[in-house]
Design a protein around this motif. Sequence first.
Motif, PDB file in Angstrom:
ATOM      1  N   VAL A   6      -0.518  -2.247  -4.728  1.00  0.00           N
ATOM      2  CA  VAL A   6       0.121  -3.127  -5.695  1.00  0.00           C
ATOM      3  C   VAL A   6       0.050  -4.534  -5.129  1.00  0.00           C
ATOM      4  O   VAL A   6       0.506  -4.781  -4.020  1.00  0.00           O
ATOM      5  N   ARG A  18       0.852  -1.201   0.000  1.00  0.00           N
ATOM      6  CA  ARG A  18       0.000   0.000   0.000  1.00  0.00           C
ATOM      7  C   ARG A  18       0.882   1.243   0.000  1.00  0.00           C
ATOM      8  O   ARG A  18       1.872   1.306   0.712  1.00  0.00           O
ATOM      9  N   SER A  19       0.490   2.206  -0.837  1.00  0.00           N
ATOM     10  CA  SER A  19       1.264   3.432  -0.961  1.00  0.00           C
ATOM     11  C   SER A  19       0.312   4.574  -1.260  1.00  0.00           C
ATOM     12  O   SER A  19      -0.900   4.438  -1.122  1.00  0.00           O
ATOM     13  N   LEU A  20       0.863   5.687  -1.678  1.00  0.00           N
ATOM     14  CA  LEU A  20       0.083   6.876  -1.990  1.00  0.00           C
ATOM     15  C   LEU A  20       0.621   7.487  -3.262  1.00  0.00           C
ATOM     16  O   LEU A  20       1.833   7.668  -3.408  1.00  0.00           O
ATOM     17  N   GLY A  21      -0.258   7.772  -4.199  1.00  0.00           N
ATOM     18  CA  GLY A  21       0.125   8.470  -5.423  1.00  0.00           C
ATOM     19  C   GLY A  21      -0.184   9.944  -5.279  1.00  0.00           C
ATOM     20  O   GLY A  21      -1.074  10.338  -4.518  1.00  0.00           O
ATOM     21  N   ILE A  22       0.541  10.772  -5.993  1.00  0.00           N
ATOM     22  CA  ILE A  22       0.350  12.221  -5.883  1.00  0.00           C
ATOM     23  C   ILE A  22       0.079  12.807  -7.262  1.00  0.00           C
ATOM     24  O   ILE A  22       0.796  12.525  -8.221  1.00  0.00           O
ATOM     25  N   THR A  23      -0.973  13.611  -7.343  1.00  0.00           N
ATOM     26  CA  THR A  23      -1.288  14.376  -8.541  1.00  0.00           C
ATOM     27  C   THR A  23      -1.444  15.824  -8.111  1.00  0.00           C
ATOM     28  O   THR A  23      -2.401  16.169  -7.422  1.00  0.00           O
ATOM     29  N   GLY A  78      -3.606  13.669  -3.148  1.00  0.00           N
ATOM     30  CA  GLY A  78      -3.096  12.303  -3.055  1.00  0.00           C
ATOM     31  C   GLY A  78      -4.221  11.304  -3.241  1.00  0.00           C
ATOM     32  O   GLY A  78      -5.385  11.615  -3.082  1.00  0.00           O
ATOM     33  N   TYR A  79      -3.866  10.087  -3.615  1.00  0.00           N
ATOM     34  CA  TYR A  79      -4.837   9.018  -3.768  1.00  0.00           C
ATOM     35  C   TYR A  79      -4.196   7.703  -3.326  1.00  0.00           C
ATOM     36  O   TYR A  79      -3.001   7.509  -3.471  1.00  0.00           O
ATOM     37  N   ILE A 128       3.787   1.947 -17.845  1.00  0.00           N
ATOM     38  CA  ILE A 128       3.672   0.660 -17.150  1.00  0.00           C
ATOM     39  C   ILE A 128       3.896  -0.483 -18.127  1.00  0.00           C
ATOM     40  O   ILE A 128       4.585  -1.453 -17.833  1.00  0.00           O
ATOM     41  N   LEU A 179      -3.012   3.847  -3.284  1.00  0.00           N
ATOM     42  CA  LEU A 179      -2.486   2.983  -4.334  1.00  0.00           C
ATOM     43  C   LEU A 179      -2.130   1.642  -3.701  1.00  0.00           C
ATOM     44  O   LEU A 179      -1.499   1.597  -2.646  1.00  0.00           O
TER      45      LEU A 179
END
Length: 53
Positions: free
Chosen positions: A20, A6-11, A15-16, A41, A18
């Motif tokens: 995998v 589990r992680s966090l994406g940044i735009t 943040g959202y 990807i 994420l």
Amino acid sequence: MATVIRSLGITGISGYPLAVEMAIIAGLQTTTIVGLGDSAIKVAKDRLLSEKH
């Protein structure tokens, strides 16, 4: 063996979440990307396949 990272994406400044998911199973080698993978990807998948051999 299955694992979820589990992680966090940044735009921009938003943040959202994420996640995998990865499973290692004995058998034929294959890589499957599920979801909305963009072209970066898909290129990374090709690089993984070339490094295996």
